[in-house]
Scaffold this motif. Structure first.
Motif, PDB file in Angstrom:
ATOM      1  N   PHE A   1      -5.312  -2.366  -1.452  1.00 42.15           N
ATOM      2  CA  PHE A   1      -5.510  -0.944  -1.718  1.00 42.15           C
ATOM      3  C   PHE A   1      -4.876  -0.258  -2.683  1.00 42.15           C
ATOM      4  O   PHE A   1      -3.622   0.260  -2.829  1.00 42.15           O
ATOM      5  CB  PHE A   1      -4.537  -0.266  -0.392  1.00 42.15           C
ATOM      6  N   SER A   2      -5.537  -0.287  -3.801  1.00 43.27           N
ATOM      7  CA  SER A   2      -4.987   0.068  -5.049  1.00 43.27           C
ATOM      8  C   SER A   2      -5.185   1.525  -5.603  1.00 43.27           C
ATOM      9  O   SER A   2      -4.642   2.286  -6.247  1.00 43.27           O
ATOM     10  CB  SER A   2      -5.541  -0.953  -6.342  1.00 43.27           C
ATOM     11  N   LYS A   3      -6.132   1.915  -4.766  1.00 43.46           N
ATOM     12  CA  LYS A   3      -6.452   3.441  -5.020  1.00 43.46           C
ATOM     13  C   LYS A   3      -5.944   4.259  -3.871  1.00 43.46           C
ATOM     14  O   LYS A   3      -6.277   4.052  -2.640  1.00 43.46           O
ATOM     15  CB  LYS A   3      -7.933   3.492  -5.034  1.00 43.46           C
ATOM     16  N   THR A   4      -5.159   5.366  -4.263  1.00 42.46           N
ATOM     17  CA  THR A   4      -4.681   6.207  -3.279  1.00 42.46           C
ATOM     18  C   THR A   4      -4.788   7.595  -3.606  1.00 42.46           C
ATOM     19  O   THR A   4      -4.748   8.090  -4.633  1.00 42.46           O
ATOM     20  CB  THR A   4      -2.901   5.958  -3.259  1.00 42.46           C
TER      21      THR A   4
ATOM     22  N   ASP B   1      -9.414   1.831   5.937  1.00 44.06           N
ATOM     23  CA  ASP B   1      -8.565   2.398   5.116  1.00 44.06           C
ATOM     24  C   ASP B   1      -7.245   2.539   5.995  1.00 44.06           C
ATOM     25  O   ASP B   1      -7.281   2.768   7.195  1.00 44.06           O
ATOM     26  CB  ASP B   1      -9.080   3.763   4.275  1.00 44.06           C
TER      27      ASP B   1
ATOM     28  N   THR C   1       7.944   7.117   4.847  1.00 43.74           N
ATOM     29  CA  THR C   1       6.750   6.989   5.757  1.00 43.74           C
ATOM     30  C   THR C   1       7.252   7.178   7.273  1.00 43.74           C
ATOM     31  O   THR C   1       8.106   6.683   7.577  1.00 43.74           O
ATOM     32  CB  THR C   1       6.297   5.811   5.618  1.00 43.74           C
TER      33      THR C   1
ATOM     34  N   GLU D   1      -0.766  10.243   2.096  1.00 47.23           N
ATOM     35  CA  GLU D   1      -1.578   9.425   1.236  1.00 47.23           C
ATOM     36  C   GLU D   1      -2.750   8.762   2.035  1.00 47.23           C
ATOM     37  O   GLU D   1      -2.558   8.476   3.382  1.00 47.23           O
ATOM     38  CB  GLU D   1      -0.823   8.416   0.842  1.00 47.23           C
ATOM     39  N   ILE D   2      -3.846   8.557   1.320  1.00 45.00           N
ATOM     40  CA  ILE D   2      -4.873   8.001   1.881  1.00 45.00           C
ATOM     41  C   ILE D   2      -4.885   6.869   1.214  1.00 45.00           C
ATOM     42  O   ILE D   2      -5.291   6.840  -0.315  1.00 45.00           O
ATOM     43  CB  ILE D   2      -6.267   8.686   2.193  1.00 45.00           C
ATOM     44  N   CYS D   3      -4.908   5.528   1.518  1.00 42.68           N
ATOM     45  CA  CYS D   3      -5.076   4.426   0.609  1.00 42.68           C
ATOM     46  C   CYS D   3      -6.412   3.752   1.210  1.00 42.68           C
ATOM     47  O   CYS D   3      -6.498   3.275   2.192  1.00 42.68           O
ATOM     48  CB  CYS D   3      -4.093   3.391   1.205  1.00 42.68           C
TER      49      CYS D   3
ATOM     50  N   PHE E   1       0.810  -1.146   0.004  1.00 40.82           N
ATOM     51  CA  PHE E   1      -0.084   0.158  -0.095  1.00 40.82           C
ATOM     52  C   PHE E   1       1.050   1.257  -0.166  1.00 40.82           C
ATOM     53  O   PHE E   1       1.872   1.255   0.533  1.00 40.82           O
ATOM     54  CB  PHE E   1      -1.121  -0.047   1.162  1.00 40.82           C
ATOM     55  N   GLY E   2       0.356   2.261  -0.666  1.00 44.34           N
ATOM     56  CA  GLY E   2       1.293   3.703  -0.800  1.00 44.34           C
ATOM     57  C   GLY E   2       2.433   3.430  -1.822  1.00 44.34           C
ATOM     58  O   GLY E   2       2.418   2.485  -2.519  1.00 44.34           O
ATOM     59  N   LYS E   3       3.258   4.663  -1.947  1.00 43.13           N
ATOM     60  CA  LYS E   3       4.017   4.737  -2.549  1.00 43.13           C
ATOM     61  C   LYS E   3       5.188   3.594  -2.239  1.00 43.13           C
ATOM     62  O   LYS E   3       5.487   3.482  -1.041  1.00 43.13           O
ATOM     63  CB  LYS E   3       4.844   5.936  -2.747  1.00 43.13           C
TER      64      LYS E   3
END
Length: 375
Positions: free
Chosen positions: A177-180, A156, A141, A167-169, A134-136
């Motif tokens: 968690f493909s959408k960020t 989430d 972080t 980021e919000i994952c 998840f995330g970059k």
């Protein structure tokens, strides 16, 4: 000679852990999470093996690869069994426990510095399999927080990234968690974020803690995960390391409690106006405060504060007059680098205990021995 050495070492440890303790919070050479002195930056708590008590997960490494570890509670607040989380060593800064795949048990999210972040899925017994990322992949972080941001019934993940976009994952309901989407500014040095409905409109807002003398903000949610409206709090040049949200004065509005580096720690009181201009200093020191946790430690119906410091003793501040008067309780004389503090009932006695995440020292915990004085 070896026996004498072991006896001497044990006595030295016993003296170290007893000397200077608060009468209300006790620790000992037994109340530690293993004997490793690792670079622990945070811990997560929850019933990992579903046996009815609180287990603990340590995120180790920070900037250097370390081994994350799970510690299982024997039911009495003693952690007699541990295991490694995953086979690899990572630069872990933060961990959270939540049921990401909606199967009824607690999974693990691990946030790493300049290394990929990953989910570890629980089979229900406390055995984990490495799952989705998840995330970059290679960001800075510093903290992760879990909440249902889009109100779709799953958990989430929010990531705070120092010196890059936060980021919000979004969870698809199965732990993927493909959408960020981003929040805050790409120039923010965000170290911590809390999630709460600050304006009372039914959705979750974001409260950011920024370092490097940057302005702290509350980002208001428009209900569609857009955070274009923001409200400043603090002096505008604070080095805020951690925040907590609670109603300290019991007026029905949520307050912001800020732990700062090299300056006093402050409560910013919420109000109908949402301006957070009224404040009270509860810790007038200039310690390097890295962590904060809140809860009713003395069981008097008000919210108290625990502060974790770097190279200074950790302290408890008991709320005596609705956030305007405080009693300071020093946990011990030890001066560790405490990166995180958590409060949870570890031994099942109904009182909140205190956990320290210490870098380059043992991670320890204190049983709450407080005897409340009722009128």
């Amino acid at each position: 000679m070896r026996l004498k050495y072991l006896i001497s070492m044990f006595l030295s440890l016993a003296i170290l852990f007893v000397n200077g303790q608060s009468p209300n919070f006790s620790t000992s050479a037994r109340l530690i999470f293993g004997t490793h002195k690792e670079r622990t930056a945070s811990m997560g708590v929850g019933d990992i093996d579903k046996d009815g008590d609180i287990d603990v997960l340590a995120a180790n490494g920070r900037h250097w690869p370390g081994q994350n570890r799970i510690f299982f509670n024997n039911g009495n607040g003693i952690f007699t069994v541990s295991m490694e989380l995953g086979n690899e060593m990572e630069t872990s800064y933060s961990t959270e426990l939540a049921d990401f795949d909606n199967d009824g048990d607690l999974d693990v999210a691990v946030g790493n510095d300049m290394a990929p972040n990953f989910i570890f899925t629980n089979d229900g017994t406390g055995t984990f399999t490495k799952g989705s990322g998840f995330g970059k992949r290679y960001d800075h972080t510093r903290n992760i927080v879990t909440a249902d941001l889009d109100n779709d019934g799953d958990i989430d993940i929010l990531i705070t990234n120092r010196s890059s976009e936060n980021e919000i994952c979004l969870n698809d309901g199965k732990g993927n968690f493909s959408k960020t989407i981003g929040f805050g500014s790409s120039e923010d040095s965000t170290i911590d974020v809390e999630v709460a409905d600050m304006d009372g409109d039914g959705d979750n807002d974001l409260i950011l803690a920024n370092r490097d003398e940057q302005q702290n903000f509350v980002y208001l949610n428009d209900g569609n995960l857009k955070f274009s409206e923001k409200i400043p709090y603090g002096s505008g040049s604070d080095n805020t390391r951690s925040v907590a949200i609670a109603d300290m004065n019991k007026d029905g509005f949520l307050d912001i409690i800020a732990a700062n580096i090299g300056e006093p720690n402050v409560v910013y009181f919420g109000s109908e106006k949402l301006d957070f201009s009224r404040k009270a200093v509860f810790d007038g020191s200039s310690n390097r405060s890295y962590a904060i946790a809140t809860g009713d430690l003395d069981q008097d119906g008000t919210v108290d504060v625990v502060i974790g410091n770097s190279r200074e003793p950790n302290t408890v501040f008991l709320n005596k007059e609705n956030g305007t008067k405080w009693e300071r309780v020093q946990l011990s004389e030890r001066e560790f680098n405490t990166y995180d503090v958590i409060i949870s009932d570890l031994n099942g006695d109904g009182k909140l205990d205190i956990i320290e995440s210490n870098s380059d020292e043992v991670n320890l915990y204190y049983f709450n021995r407080f005897k409340p004085k009722f009128p």
